[in-house]
Enzyme design. Structure first.
Site, PDB file in Angstrom:
ATOM      1  N   HIS A  86       1.747   4.668   4.539  1.00  0.00           N
ATOM      2  CA  HIS A  86       2.774   5.606   4.148  1.00  0.00           C
ATOM      3  C   HIS A  86       2.608   6.656   3.199  1.00  0.00           C
ATOM      4  O   HIS A  86       3.661   7.450   2.850  1.00  0.00           O
ATOM      5  CB  HIS A  86       4.163   4.850   3.861  1.00  0.00           C
ATOM      6  CG  HIS A  86       4.210   3.437   4.617  1.00  0.00           C
ATOM      7  ND1 HIS A  86       4.604   3.295   5.731  1.00  0.00           N
ATOM      8  CD2 HIS A  86       4.307   2.323   3.719  1.00  0.00           C
ATOM      9  CE1 HIS A  86       4.728   1.879   5.849  1.00  0.00           C
ATOM     10  NE2 HIS A  86       4.529   1.397   4.864  1.00  0.00           N
ATOM     11  N   ASP A 243      -4.130  -1.057   3.751  1.00  0.00           N
ATOM     12  CA  ASP A 243      -4.581  -2.358   3.082  1.00  0.00           C
ATOM     13  C   ASP A 243      -4.037  -3.614   3.715  1.00  0.00           C
ATOM     14  O   ASP A 243      -4.785  -4.547   3.846  1.00  0.00           O
ATOM     15  CB  ASP A 243      -4.061  -2.361   1.630  1.00  0.00           C
ATOM     16  CG  ASP A 243      -2.720  -1.609   1.635  1.00  0.00           C
ATOM     17  OD1 ASP A 243      -1.879  -1.481   2.447  1.00  0.00           O
ATOM     18  OD2 ASP A 243      -2.343  -1.542   0.399  1.00  0.00           O
TER      19      ASP A 243
END
Length: 503
Positions: A86, A243
């Site tokens: 994001h 991640d």
């Protein structure tokens, strides 16, 4: 491929630091190095980072990890990167970064998120699998259009965090589907960008990068980047992924029903699934494994609550000694902490209650309780909160859990691991390696041809170091206490709201 070229480098851009890890073909970590990243908050609720700091951290950590491993950069077969989802970086036509990157925990776009959900919530969920909220890039871009139109007018290219860092190495411009979905601007049908969702804010699709598989080689290290990092020119660099996606993969949770719990600043629960499980506000993402997906949700205060108890009840000790003493004392208290129950809502709560007004508390306190009880109740309360998320996931999706991989700093505590196993009734497994930089290195190993498939890389490299099996008797005790934990949360919710509102 020669034996000397069977080492890969994983680089992860985390919320507070950038970490570089060298891994060989057996999954053995050869060396690790990390550099801190500063987060700025120009206004309350805002959270930003300067991408130049990311690059500086990479240029510091990579030479150190090469020195620690005592290997020549020419031995690296490929590099893989991961970074927070994001997080968009906007560049102009000359390749200049236009403003700091807005992080996933930034709350400035709440109004835009609410407007998007009201106007086109069904479309966004249908194509993007997730609900609009301030975490997602779509909402952040809508805020920028309203408040910084001059930045938007100059934007020629959008990068996601790991893609911008990789572009400093290779000069390429690409991303993967998981990060496109994390922008909330993708289409599950095409696994590409959604013109319809982008059209909701008038965002030009041509400013968004082409999408490729995480293990595909995006480019090679260019001469200028090699001079800055110590890497060898021409070293392949794979696309990578965000991640959480590479972390779950690197933990070995690749089959449906396998999940993970991350004991970090926030507590996160992941579950691998065979198909997309769309249950907003629970997040849904594509897995590194083809034809796999995962659900992710979490609690606000995990290590945060742990640190608060340490600093409040063990402040006379140095911080690391305090953690050890807290753990030792908690292990000496019987399950249930003699009736002391902790709700770790020190920052409100996300899943499964999504209530920012909840307050933390200790209930059941008597003269017989000492700080050892508070220590154990802390571990148990966080485990109850995580169990709350697991039970909600089961209720929402009918999901089943085979086992849970435990990640994060809290996984080092054998006592905490056992409490989580006993509370949830699930076997808890701790991978020998399991962070995002390790997962990024495994993805790079697939791209380098060291392994033929992502599954083969996990089979060869992921090992379980510790395993905690739930005790049936303790699980029964905790099941009864969890009922009280939940009833108390329900009963105290109106009080929490009144305290929050100043009544």
């Amino acid at each position: 491929m020669t034996a000397a070229k069977r080492v890969t480098l994983g680089i992860d851009l985390g919320a507070g630091s950038l970490k570089a890890t060298l891994v060989d073909e057996t999954g053995t970590t050869l060396a690790e190095a990390a550099d801190p990243i500063v987060t700025n908050s120009p206004q309350p609720g805002w959270s930003e980072q300067d991408p130049a700091d990311w690059w500086a951290a990479l240029c510091s950590a990579v030479p150190r990890v090469l020195e620690q491993a005592a290997i020549d950069a020419g031995q690296i077969a490929a590099v893989g990167l991961s970074g927070g989802a994001h997080i968009a970086v906007l560049e102009d036509a000359a390749g200049q970064v236009l403003r700091p990157a807005i992080l996933w925990n930034d709350q400035r776009s709440a109004e835009e998120a609410a407007e998007l959900h009201a106007r086109a919530g069904d479309l966004i969920i249908e194509k993007g699998l997730n609900r609009a909220n301030p975490t997602w890039t779509l909402c952040q871009l809508a805020w920028l259009q309203k408040h910084e139109p001059e930045v938007i007018a100059r934007t020629a290219r959008l990068y996601i965090s790991k893609d911008w860092l990789r572009s400093r190495l290779t000069g390429d411009w690409t991303s993967d589907y998981s990060d496109a979905l994390g922008a909330l601007m993708s289409d599950v049908g095409s696994r590409g960008w959604s013109e319809e969702i982008c059209g909701l804010i008038g965002w030009p699709v041509e400013s968004l990068p082409p999408l490729r598989q995480p293990w595909e080689v995006a480019g090679t290290v260019q001469a200028e980047a090699a001079a800055a990092t110590g890497l060898k020119p021409g070293t392949p660099v794979v696309v990578g992924s965000n991640d959480t996606t590479v972390e779950l993969y690197g933990a070995g949770a690749i089959a449906p029903g396998q999940g993970a719990i991350k004991l970090a600043t926030a507590g996160v629960v992941f579950l691998t699934t065979a198909n997309p499980e769309v249950h907003p506000p629970v997040s849904c993402y594509p897995h590194i494994m083809p034809e796999r997906w995962y659900m992710a949700s979490g609690i606000n205060a995990c290590a945060t609550a742990h640190r608060w108890v340490r600093d409040t009840f063990f402040s006379e000790l140095p911080k690391e000694d305090a953690f050890a003493e807290m753990d030792r004392m908690a292990a000496g208290v019987a399950p249930g902490s003699d009736g002391l129950i902790f709700h770790p809502y020190l920052m409100g709560e996300r899943a499964p209650h999504w209530d920012p007004k909840l307050r933390g508390d200790f209930i059941g306190l008597t003269l017989g309780h000492g700080r050892a009880h508070f220590a154990r109740a802390c571990y148990e309360g966080i485990a109850f909160a995580l169990n709350d998320v697991l039970l909600a996931a089961k209720a929402l999706s009918g999901a089943t859990f085979a086992d849970m991989r435990l990640l994060g700093g809290g996984a080092r505590s054998a006592n905490w691991r056992q409490i989580i196993a006993d509370v949830t009734g699930l076997t808890v497994k701790v991978p020998d390696n399991g962070d995002a930089s390790f997962g990024a290195a495994l993805v790079a190993a697939v791209g380098a041809g060291i392994f033929a498939t992502p599954e083969e890389a996990v089979a060869a490299c992921v090992r379980i170091a510790e395993e905690n099996v739930p005790d049936p008797g303790r699980h029964a005790v905790y099941s009864r206490l969890f009922t009280l934990y939940d009833e108390a949360r329900q009963g105290l919710t109106p009080v929490s709201h009144r305290l929050h509102d100043g009544d």
